[in-house]
Motif scaffolding. Structure first.
Motif, short mmCIF file in Angstrom:
data_model
loop_
_atom_site.label_atom_id
_atom_site.label_comp_id
_atom_site.label_asym_id
_atom_site.label_seq_id
_atom_site.Cartn_x
_atom_site.Cartn_y
_atom_site.Cartn_z
N PRO A 89 -7.16 64.92 8.73
CA PRO A 89 -7.98 63.86 9.33
C PRO A 89 -8.52 64.23 10.71
O PRO A 89 -9.61 63.76 11.10
CB PRO A 89 -7.02 62.67 9.41
N LEU A 90 -7.81 65.07 11.45
CA LEU A 90 -8.29 65.50 12.76
C LEU A 90 -9.52 66.40 12.65
O LEU A 90 -10.28 66.53 13.60
CB LEU A 90 -7.18 66.23 13.52
N LEU A 91 -9.71 67.03 11.47
CA LEU A 91 -10.83 67.95 11.27
C LEU A 91 -12.03 67.27 10.59
O LEU A 91 -13.05 67.92 10.39
CB LEU A 91 -10.37 69.13 10.41
N HIS A 92 -11.89 66.01 10.24
CA HIS A 92 -12.93 65.29 9.51
C HIS A 92 -14.29 65.40 10.20
O HIS A 92 -15.25 65.95 9.64
CB HIS A 92 -12.50 63.82 9.37
N HIS A 93 -14.39 64.93 11.40
CA HIS A 93 -15.68 64.93 12.11
C HIS A 93 -16.02 66.28 12.75
O HIS A 93 -17.19 66.69 12.72
CB HIS A 93 -15.69 63.81 13.13
N PRO A 94 -15.05 67.01 13.32
CA PRO A 94 -15.40 68.33 13.87
C PRO A 94 -16.02 69.27 12.85
O PRO A 94 -16.84 70.12 13.21
CB PRO A 94 -14.06 68.86 14.38
N LEU A 95 -15.67 69.14 11.58
CA LEU A 95 -16.24 70.00 10.54
C LEU A 95 -17.57 69.46 10.00
O LEU A 95 -18.17 70.07 9.12
CB LEU A 95 -15.25 70.16 9.38
N GLY A 96 -18.03 68.33 10.52
CA GLY A 96 -19.33 67.80 10.13
C GLY A 96 -19.36 67.20 8.75
O GLY A 96 -20.41 67.22 8.09
N LEU A 97 -18.26 66.64 8.28
CA LEU A 97 -18.18 66.06 6.93
C LEU A 97 -18.39 64.55 7.00
O LEU A 97 -17.82 63.88 7.87
CB LEU A 97 -16.83 66.36 6.29
N ASP A 98 -19.20 64.00 6.07
CA ASP A 98 -19.24 62.54 5.96
C ASP A 98 -18.02 62.09 5.16
O ASP A 98 -17.21 62.91 4.71
CB ASP A 98 -20.55 62.07 5.33
N ASP A 99 -17.88 60.78 4.97
CA ASP A 99 -16.66 60.26 4.34
C ASP A 99 -16.47 60.78 2.91
O ASP A 99 -15.37 61.17 2.52
CB ASP A 99 -16.68 58.74 4.34
N ALA A 100 -17.57 60.78 2.13
CA ALA A 100 -17.45 61.24 0.74
C ALA A 100 -17.12 62.72 0.68
O ALA A 100 -16.29 63.16 -0.14
CB ALA A 100 -18.75 60.96 -0.01
#
Length: 362
Positions: free
Chosen positions: A198-209
């Protein structure tokens, strides 16, 4: 000197040259340990794991069951009972209850829903599973890990964690310590994923899906997938579970392939078997496929599916507690560096491959 040796030998076996029994009496047969005490311990372990999950919902019950089994096996007050009167029942839980749980796991799998993700996602998952399985197996053998550990760890990382390890170990007849060590490693890495991904969700540029699909393709156990993906919302959770179930669908062909390999190894060049050969498709795998087919009919009531899901979780929790109780940490420490290196490398492979795959297919 011969007289002294004879007296010493006679004293060692009962003072009169016999095994200590009455004259003319044969030695009574050794009793087979009863499984009930160990099964009762497993039931207590499941209740404790369930309580942990209620208190800390982020910790899946199956993860808690493994950890509690390991802890119980190394607690001085419990250790002797677990290794003694409880061993037979705990081993039965780790084997037979695992098989039943795997059969019920098939009721979670709806091929219609899985294929609804599209053929590109199906190909992506196949590629991730193949890369993870092949890479982990190769590296584990290069590192010189003992017995079936490379195969079991590769299976656990690439398919569905401890359930896949249990399924493959049934057809290979793997040593219980190898199974327990592999389960402990896969569980540890899957548990870390709950906190790290979860800490890498936004840093990796991924949307929720995309995050959900990444979690489904890269995290080992179904419970760990749910715990990780739910942090990004219901859409991420839905995609994560579907992609994960797509990996679960590969359990049956993988087990069949391993069984064929074992059968081939246990036959002489002339084709004569050299030992017990596993069934080409084990009975519990046929049961798993049968449950998938039953679920696909759409005729199973929702209430029955809910009951089956709870039963499956309880059975797998009991099995994982039994496997955890077989972990011997001193032995694990002796190969800890190599095992940890394999676990970390495999984690990087599956996370990286699934990340690239998600970017290419969404």
């Amino acid at each position: 000197m011969a007289l002294i040796s004879s007296r010493v030998r006679d004293h060692a076996v009962g003072g009169d040259g016999r095994d200590g029994g009455a004259p003319g009496a044969s030695k009574p047969p050794r009793k087979v340990p009863a499984p009930l005490p160990g099964l009762a311990m497993a039931a207590v372990g499941v209740a404790a794991a369930w309580a942990v999950h209620l208190l800390v919902p982020a910790v899946p019950m199956l993860t808690a069951a493994v950890v509690l089994g390991i802890a119980a096996a190394h607690t001085p007050v419990l250790r002797a009972r677990i290794r003694g009167t409880g061993r037979a029942g705990l081993t039965m839980a780790g084997k037979r209850l695992m098989r039943i749980g795997i059969v019920l796991l098939g009721l979670k799998l709806s091929l219609h829903d899985v294929l609804g993700l599209g053929w590109a996602t199906v190909v992506m998952v196949l590629a991730v599973v193949a890369a993870t399985f092949g890479g982990t197996l190769w590296l584990g053998r290069k590192l010189g890990l003992r017995g079936d550990q490379p195969l079991l760890i590769a299976t656990g990382y690439s398919i569905c964690g401890a359930s896949a390890i249990g399924a493959v170990s049934e057809v290979t007849g793997s040593d219980e310590e190898d199974v327990a060590t592999s389960v402990a490693l896969v569980t540890l890495c899957g548990t870390l994923a709950i906190a790290v991904l979860p800490l890498l969700h936004h840093p990796l540029g991924l949307d929720d899906a995309q995050f959900g699909r990444w979690v489904g393709a890269g995290v080992h156990d179904v419970g760990q997938v749910v715990a990780t993906a739910q942090t990004a919302g219901p859409d991420a959770l839905t995609d994560a579970v579907l992609v994960k179930l797509m990996r679960v669908a590969m359990l049956a062909p993988l087990v069949a392939a391993v069984a064929m390999s074992v059968r081939a190894r246990r036959a002489t060049p002339a084709g004569t078997p050299t030992g017990k050969r596993p069934a080409l498709v084990p009975l519990f795998v046929l049961g798993f496929l049968a449950m998938v087919a039953v679920r696909g009919t759409g005729l199973v009531p929702g209430g029955v599916l809910d009951v089956a899901q709870h039963a499956q979780e309880l059975l797998l929790a009991a099995a994982l507690f039994g496997l955890g109780s077989a972990v011997h940490l001193p032995s694990l420490v002796r190969t800890g560096g190599r095992v940890a290196a394999l676990g970390l490398s495999s984690w990087v492979v599956i996370a990286g491959a699934s990340y690239v795959g998600v970017l290419l297919t969404t």
